[in-house]
Design an enzyme around this catalytic site. Structure first.
Site, short mmCIF file in Angstrom:
data_model
loop_
_atom_site.label_atom_id
_atom_site.label_comp_id
_atom_site.label_asym_id
_atom_site.label_seq_id
_atom_site.Cartn_x
_atom_site.Cartn_y
_atom_site.Cartn_z
N HIS A 263 65.64 -11.08 48.18
CA HIS A 263 64.49 -11.53 48.98
C HIS A 263 63.75 -12.65 48.25
CE1 HIS A 263 61.13 -10.48 51.94
NE2 HIS A 263 60.66 -11.49 51.22
N HIS B 288 62.06 -16.89 49.02
CA HIS B 288 61.72 -17.94 50.00
C HIS B 288 62.03 -19.28 49.36
CE1 HIS B 288 59.36 -15.31 52.84
NE2 HIS B 288 59.45 -14.53 51.77
N GLN C 225 57.37 -17.13 59.97
CA GLN C 225 56.21 -16.95 59.09
C GLN C 225 54.89 -16.79 59.86
OE1 GLN C 225 55.73 -17.29 55.19
NE2 GLN C 225 54.21 -16.05 56.26
N GLU D 49 53.33 -5.73 55.26
CA GLU D 49 52.97 -6.32 53.97
C GLU D 49 51.45 -6.47 53.92
OE1 GLU D 49 54.63 -10.17 53.13
OE2 GLU D 49 54.01 -10.13 51.03
N TRP E 216 52.22 -18.43 47.42
CA TRP E 216 51.86 -17.02 47.36
C TRP E 216 51.84 -16.48 45.94
CZ3 TRP E 216 54.96 -19.22 51.06
CH2 TRP E 216 54.45 -19.19 52.37
FE FE2 Z 1 58.74 -12.46 51.53
#
Ligand code: FE2
Length: 423
Positions: free
Chosen positions: A61, A63, A156, A217, A319
């Site tokens: 996982h 991005h 997203q 999340e 992030w």
């Molecule tokens: Fe993610």
């Protein structure tokens, strides 16, 4: 390109005593045989020198479209998921093909240097031009010599909550995405979130694709899209192909609800991904003290017989400003945060960055066994405990019998003795 190896010798394997030789024939593992003594390496043999040898690492996982953009055009000062999405929205407007390809490949080379050979990347498809997706499809081909890349069509900014969200997801699938994503906790309403999950699972099944949803999340105990995802997967008998990423809210659910939920999770056979460093950073942001960890229930899911893996999620993006590609760092953080430093957990911990990630990616040809592709890493340590103590990088990464990465082993005590001046 080096010559193809014909064996890895003096290897230690998890769950087995003693040393082993792993024969390699035409890029695949041949016989795996026990050694009665240490062997001297012959031509085209890789000497593991008594270190642990595992299947190549899996990054399940990440991005890649956002990797290496931290601080562009501004830093996420609050450290929340939501300011990260705002910063990314501004950066996304400036994406170009070359920009995405350059940063993605830089990140994948970093991963390869740390023994990662399998990667699942989410790619933001809430972009009418689908710039990042088209670039990532090119990246997948360009890097195929050193990494197997799965691409998730990731909405997203929502499927229901973004203009033409459904059409963009369908176009991403048509262009070649491998996995259908989602983000139900970000949709405008609970009803929209539920509708998005049902729709995306159906989309995946219709195209015979995998599913990986950013699910709950958030620290909100009322965020319960996981039960919707699990119920849909169960109904369609699709659980082994469906992954729930994050499920942070499970760390805030009450135990009575969880006991009911776990019955469904076990029936569904869903896969789980936890991104410990990212969630430790992003979650708990609305708490006073005590602050929640914001992680899903990793040991409880494993105890229930479910497959859970760790991922990095971000490398220097809006992030999360950190990350160095070393899965052992992620594993170490996750074991700390999940109260998993008992030796029973440490002994099996490498499954969180190998086999369980492979299960999430639904890999059919993964592991160290005769007939499988000869893909493995040589770690620095004889046991998972030794490997974790120093988190030193892999000394070798082998792919289809070829050496991708090789570096000298580090001796931490020698390094220390060379550093101390007057102690
Ligand atoms: Fe993610």
């Amino acid at each position: 390109m080096t010559d193809c190896l014909n064996a890895v010798i003096n290897a230690r394997l998890q769950g087995r005593d003693g040393l082993y030789s792993l024969a390699i024939e035409n890029g695949r593992f041949g016989a795996i045989t026990s050694q009665s003594a240490e062997l001297k390496a012959l031509h085209n043999q890789l000497d593991a020198a008594g270190n642990l040898v595992t299947p190549a690492f899996v990054e399940p996982h990440i991005h890649l479209d956002a990797a290496m953009t931290a601080g562009e055009p501004r830093w996420n000062q609050s450290g929340t998921l939501f300011e990260g999405i705002e910063c990314w929205g501004e950066r996304k407007a400036t994406l170009t093909r070359d920009d995405v390809i350059g940063r993605a490949e830089q990140t994948l080379r970093l991963f390869a240097a740390h023994g990662i050979q399998y990667v699942r990347t989410h790619v933001d498809v809430t972009d009418p031009q689908l710039t990042a997706l088209q670039a990532m499809l090119e990246v997948k081909e360009r890097v195929s010599g050193y990494v197997d890349l799965q691409i998730v069509a990731f909405p997203q900014e929502g499927i229901w909550s973004f203009r033409n969200g459904r059409e963009l997801m369908e176009e991403a699938v048509r262009l070649g995405a491998d996995v259908v994503g989602g983000i139900p906790h970000f949709e405008h309403t609970r009803d929209d979130g539920v509708a998005s999950v049902r729709w995306l699972v159906e989309l995946a099944q219709r195209h015979d694709l995998l599913v990986d949803v950013h699910c709950d999340e958030i620290d909100d105990p009322g965020s319960r899209f996981l039960e919707v995802l699990a119920a849909e997967a169960l109904k369609l008998d699709y659980g082994s192909r469906v992954t729930a990423s994050h499920t942070c809210a499970m760390g805030s659910y009450n135990d009575a609800y969880c006991s009911r939920l776990f019955r469904l999770l076990k029936m569904s056979g869903l896969r789980f991904l936890c991104m410990p460093t990212e969630s430790l950073h992003l979650q708990g942001r609305f708490d006073g003290y005590p602050k929640r960890r914001g992680l899903t229930r990793v040991p409880e899911l494993l105890d229930a017989g479910l497959k859970v893996a760790f991922g990095q999620d971000s490398i220097r993006d809006p992030w999360y400003p950190m990350g160095n590609g070393n899965m052992l760092r992620t594993l170490d953080s996750g074991l700390h945060a999940c109260h998993m430093l008992g030796m029973n957990w440490i002994d099996r911990s490498l499954e969180l960055i190998t086999d369980n990630g492979a299960a999430a990616l639904h890999l059919q040809q993964y592991g160290i066994a005769e007939g499988l592709p000869a893909r493995c890493v040589v770690l620095q340590g004889q046991t998972p405990y030794e490997v974790l103590l120093n988190q030193r990088p892999v000394v070798a990464s082998v792919r289809d019998g070829q050496i991708l990465v090789q570096r000298a082993a580090e001796d931490p005590m020698a390094a220390l003795n060379n550093t101390l001046v007057s102690v």
